[in-house]
Write a protein that holds these residues in place. Structure first.
Motif, PDB file in Angstrom:
ATOM      1  N   LEU A  71       8.274 -10.180  -3.087  1.00 54.10           N
ATOM      2  CA  LEU A  71       7.399  -9.068  -3.459  1.00 54.10           C
ATOM      3  C   LEU A  71       7.254  -8.962  -4.974  1.00 54.10           C
ATOM      4  O   LEU A  71       6.168  -8.650  -5.479  1.00 54.10           O
ATOM      5  N   LYS A  76       4.058  -6.857  -6.408  1.00 57.07           N
ATOM      6  CA  LYS A  76       4.142  -5.661  -5.575  1.00 57.07           C
ATOM      7  C   LYS A  76       5.455  -4.907  -5.774  1.00 57.07           C
ATOM      8  O   LYS A  76       5.702  -3.894  -5.117  1.00 57.07           O
ATOM      9  N   LEU A 149       3.901  -9.526   5.241  1.00 57.27           N
ATOM     10  CA  LEU A 149       2.816  -9.156   4.335  1.00 57.27           C
ATOM     11  C   LEU A 149       1.561  -8.754   5.103  1.00 57.27           C
ATOM     12  O   LEU A 149       0.868  -7.807   4.727  1.00 57.27           O
ATOM     13  N   SER A 152       2.030  -5.313   6.663  1.00 56.26           N
ATOM     14  CA  SER A 152       1.945  -4.202   5.715  1.00 56.26           C
ATOM     15  C   SER A 152       0.513  -3.730   5.508  1.00 56.26           C
ATOM     16  O   SER A 152       0.281  -2.663   4.937  1.00 56.26           O
ATOM     17  N   THR A 232      -1.588 -14.354  -1.708  1.00 57.72           N
ATOM     18  CA  THR A 232      -2.406 -14.047  -2.877  1.00 57.72           C
ATOM     19  C   THR A 232      -3.697 -14.858  -2.881  1.00 57.72           C
ATOM     20  O   THR A 232      -4.774 -14.364  -3.225  1.00 57.72           O
TER      21      THR A 232
END
Length: 235
Positions: A71, A76, A149, A152, A232
């Motif tokens: 993270l 993040k 991820l 989330s 990403t």
């Protein structure tokens, strides 16, 4: 709770329940002896569910050193907070393992095989091949982190069951990819209990196998980092 205590207690809970079910299955003269892989994987998934539920509101419930580093690499999570999270997770893993030792102390002494005792602490590959073992931990953690991820991004809250999706991912990882290495997918989960195995007094102890210890540390960290890079790129 502050974030440090939340990470410590959450990780301790995961290890206590997770390695507790391992001890129940593999140690001699327990009620759950020979329960098998299904019992272990379900036990670990419930351990993650409880730990995440406990810590989520206070720390975000990383409870995994690879997740924390992953993270942070994504931007993040603040790098300045990483050391305290990693320390909390390591201490929590050691605390949780100590609870397992206290609860199953008689059964540890009743189990003559040192490798079986050690299996209740840290991971050990079914077939020792460091390169392949590393790849297994790397890819399993990559899948785990990428799934977390994506989870989330969910828009619908589940209330007290918000921790359930992550627990189900851990269940799937264990059932599908747990066979080769025991699916550490978390450096603290392996390192903390391995340290406790090295220092706790037990009969018939074998080596803590520090030669292998780098695999469940480096593999998950790099797997989580790659998952962050892929995520990403996609978003």
């Amino acid at each position: 709770m502050n974030a440090f205590i939340a990470e410590l207690l959450g990780t301790a809970t995961i290890i206590a329940f997770g390695n507790g079910v391992v001890a129940n299955v593999v140690l001699n003269k327990t009620k759950g002896n020979n329960g098998g892989l299904i019992a272990i994987t379900f036990g670990w998934s419930m351990a993650v569910f409880i730990g995440v539920y406990m810590a989520a509101a206070s720390s975000g419930a990383h409870l995994n050193s690879a997740v924390t580093i992953g993270l942070a690499s994504l931007g993040k999570f603040e790098w300045s907070l990483v050391p305290q999270y990693l320390l909390a997770q390591l201490l929590g893993a050691m605390l949780g393992q100590f609870l397992v030792f206290v609860i199953y102390k008689d059964h540890f002494y009743a189990t003559a095989d040192g490798a079986t005792q050690r299996a209740c602490f840290c991971t050990d590959p079914a077939i020792r091949n460091p390169t392949q073992n590393f790849l297994t931990e790397f890819l399993a953690t990559f899948i785990f982190m990428l799934a977390v991820l994506f989870l989330s991004k969910g828009e619908h809250a589940l209330g007290s069951f918000d921790a359930l999706p992550v627990a189900l991912v851990v269940l799937g990882i264990g059932l599908s990819f747990g066979g080769p290495t025991g699916y550490a997918i978390n450096p603290a989960r392996d390192l903390g209990p391995r340290i406790m195995y090295a220092i706790l007094p037990m009969k018939n102890k074998v080596s803590a196998d520090w030669e292998y210890a780098w695999v469940p540390i480096v593999g998950p960290i790099l797997g989580a980092y790659l998952a962050g890079a892929v995520y990403t790129t996609l978003f």
